[in-house]
Each structure stands twice: as C-alpha cells, then as structure tokens.
Design an enzyme around this catalytic site. Structure first.
Site, PDB file in Angstrom:
ATOM      1  N   CYS A 130      17.654 -12.353   6.970  1.00 29.29           N
ATOM      2  CA  CYS A 130      17.487 -11.491   5.726  1.00 29.29           C
ATOM      3  C   CYS A 130      17.557 -12.077   4.352  1.00 29.29           C
ATOM      4  O   CYS A 130      17.389 -11.212   3.108  1.00 29.29           O
ATOM      5  CB  CYS A 130      18.555 -10.223   5.783  1.00 29.29           C
ATOM      6  SG  CYS A 130      18.488  -9.368   7.213  1.00 29.29           S
ATOM      7  N   ARG A 176      13.025  -4.828   1.451  1.00 21.80           N
ATOM      8  CA  ARG A 176      13.377  -4.668   3.084  1.00 21.80           C
ATOM      9  C   ARG A 176      14.755  -4.284   3.139  1.00 21.80           C
ATOM     10  O   ARG A 176      15.133  -3.478   4.019  1.00 21.80           O
ATOM     11  CB  ARG A 176      12.909  -5.833   3.842  1.00 21.80           C
ATOM     12  CG  ARG A 176      12.907  -5.911   5.209  1.00 21.80           C
ATOM     13  CD  ARG A 176      12.838  -7.234   5.908  1.00 21.80           C
ATOM     14  NE  ARG A 176      13.293  -7.284   6.989  1.00 21.80           N
ATOM     15  CZ  ARG A 176      13.778  -8.340   7.774  1.00 21.80           C
ATOM     16  NH1 ARG A 176      13.926  -9.431   7.404  1.00 21.80           N
ATOM     17  NH2 ARG A 176      13.922  -8.012   9.034  1.00 21.80           N
TER      18      ARG A 176
END
Length: 237
Positions: A130, A176
């Site tokens: 991430c 995101r």
C-alpha cells in the site's frame, strides 16, 4: 525487434577489448551474485554480459542501437531490501498520516498508531504494497517506454513526464488507500481482502498511467502555446 531495420543497415565492427572486459566483468558479477545469493547482483549481471556480447560480435554501433532495450533491463533488477525499506517505510507512514487526517476532518471516527489505521471497530494495517512503491517502479518503466515510443524532440518535455510519475502515483495511491479504509468502515474489514484489494491495485496503476498521458497532453498544449507566442514575439521584433 523495433531496431531490426537499423541493425540491418548498420556497418558492424567488433570491439574485442571493451567487449571482453564487459563480458568477463558481467560473468564475475553473475558468479558472485549466484554464489552469495544476492539476487540484485545476479540479475544486474545480465546487462554487462549482453553489452559485452554485442560489442564482441557487432561493435559500438550495434550497442548504441540496442542501448535502450538493454538499458531498460535495469527496471528488472530487484532493489536491495535495505533500499526498499528506506523508501517504503516513510511512504507508508505518510499515506497513513494523510488518510487519517483527511477522514478525521471529514468527521469519521478514525485514529492512527504508526501504520495502523483504526476506524470504527476495525484496525487496518497499511502494508508494504500500500506504499505505492511497486506502482512507482512499474509506472516509471512504462513511462520510459512511452517516452521512447513518442520520440519527442524536447528533452524538457521528456523530463517533465518522468518527474510527474512520482507525484501522480503517490496521489493515486492516497485515493486507493482512502477508498479501502472507507470500504472497511461501511462494509467490514473482510470486504477489502482478496479481489477488492487486487482490483484496486490494478485500478491504481491504470488510473496513474492515464493521468500520465493526460499530463503529456497538457504539456503538448503548453508547448504549442509557448511556440506560438515565441513566433509572434520574434515576428513583432
């Protein structure tokens, strides 16, 4: 394959001394990397080995023609773990901090402890994937290929496109992670596992590349306007 016509038309002349130097140096790197299990060194060794073989069989002219595809292999070399950690850890912390601050200001019950985001009853760990580093490296490689294919004469334009890749990818990654946190808040932490997580990763890359193309289009408009202004100023003088 794209250089095949240039290779057919080129006059080859072997360069044995630099060729053997590159080849033996690359083989030595391969031996060290394989014996010591250093994947980065072992993979990098392919580049001087290929360059040495090209120099031995065809010389400098062929190496100049093949410089781009051989040089592009640098993106296939895995970065050392310590280097990746030095980049990934600050990016994860920054992503966690910005997402938490944003959602807190929007009124969500959210807090942060390092790279762990706590929203509602859920605790979410911002993992290495991430951080966006994988997308940055992949998009950089695609960006280099894109610039090479477009064959822009302006080096400034090429440089601006490359420099835009990092902020575009980081911004898309913020979106995101924010989306994943909100999905976990409304639908439970199990909802962001598996296919949802993978799909958002693919979407991140696709959106980032689309933004790079849009940025290139914006540069085209700016450069065209600047060229017109320059011609008008020159004509007026």
């Amino acid at each position: 394959w794209g250089k095949r016509e240039e290779l057919k038309a080129a006059a080859f002349s072997s360069a044995p001394l630099p060729g053997w130097a590159a080849l033996t140096g690359g083989l030595a790197l391969l031996l060290v990397g394989r014996s010591q299990e250093v994947l980065a060194v072992e993979t990098f060794a392919a580049i001087p080995i290929l360059a040495g073989v090209v120099l031995l069989f065809a010389g400098w002219r062929a190496l100049r023609i093949l410089a781009f595809p051989i040089g592009l292999m640098m993106f296939a070399v895995p970065m050392p773990g310590w280097f990746m950690d030095a980049l990934t850890i600050p990016l994860k912390s920054m992503v966690s901090d910005v997402v938490t601050r944003l959602l807190y200001r929007l009124g969500f019950p959210i807090a942060q402890n390092g790279v762990v985001i706590m929203i509602g009853p859920y605790q979410l760990l911002v993992k290495d994937a991430c951080s966006g580093m994988n997308s940055i490296f992949a998009l950089s490689a695609i960006g280099v290929i894109y610039i090479h294919m477009m064959q822009y004469a302006s080096r400034l334009r090429n440089l601006l496109i490359l420099l835009a890749i990092l902020p575009i990818t980081v911004a898309a990654n913020f979106i995101r992670v924010t989306g994943l946190v909100l999905i976990a808040y409304y639908f439970g932490s199990a909802a962001i596992e598996g296919i949802i997580h993978d799909v958002t990763g693919v979407a991140l890359f696709a959106v980032s590349f689309a933004l790079v193309i849009l940025f290139d289009g914006l540069l085209a408009v700016i450069f065209a306007a600047a060229a017109r202004a320059w011609r008008m100023a020159k004509a007026a003088s």
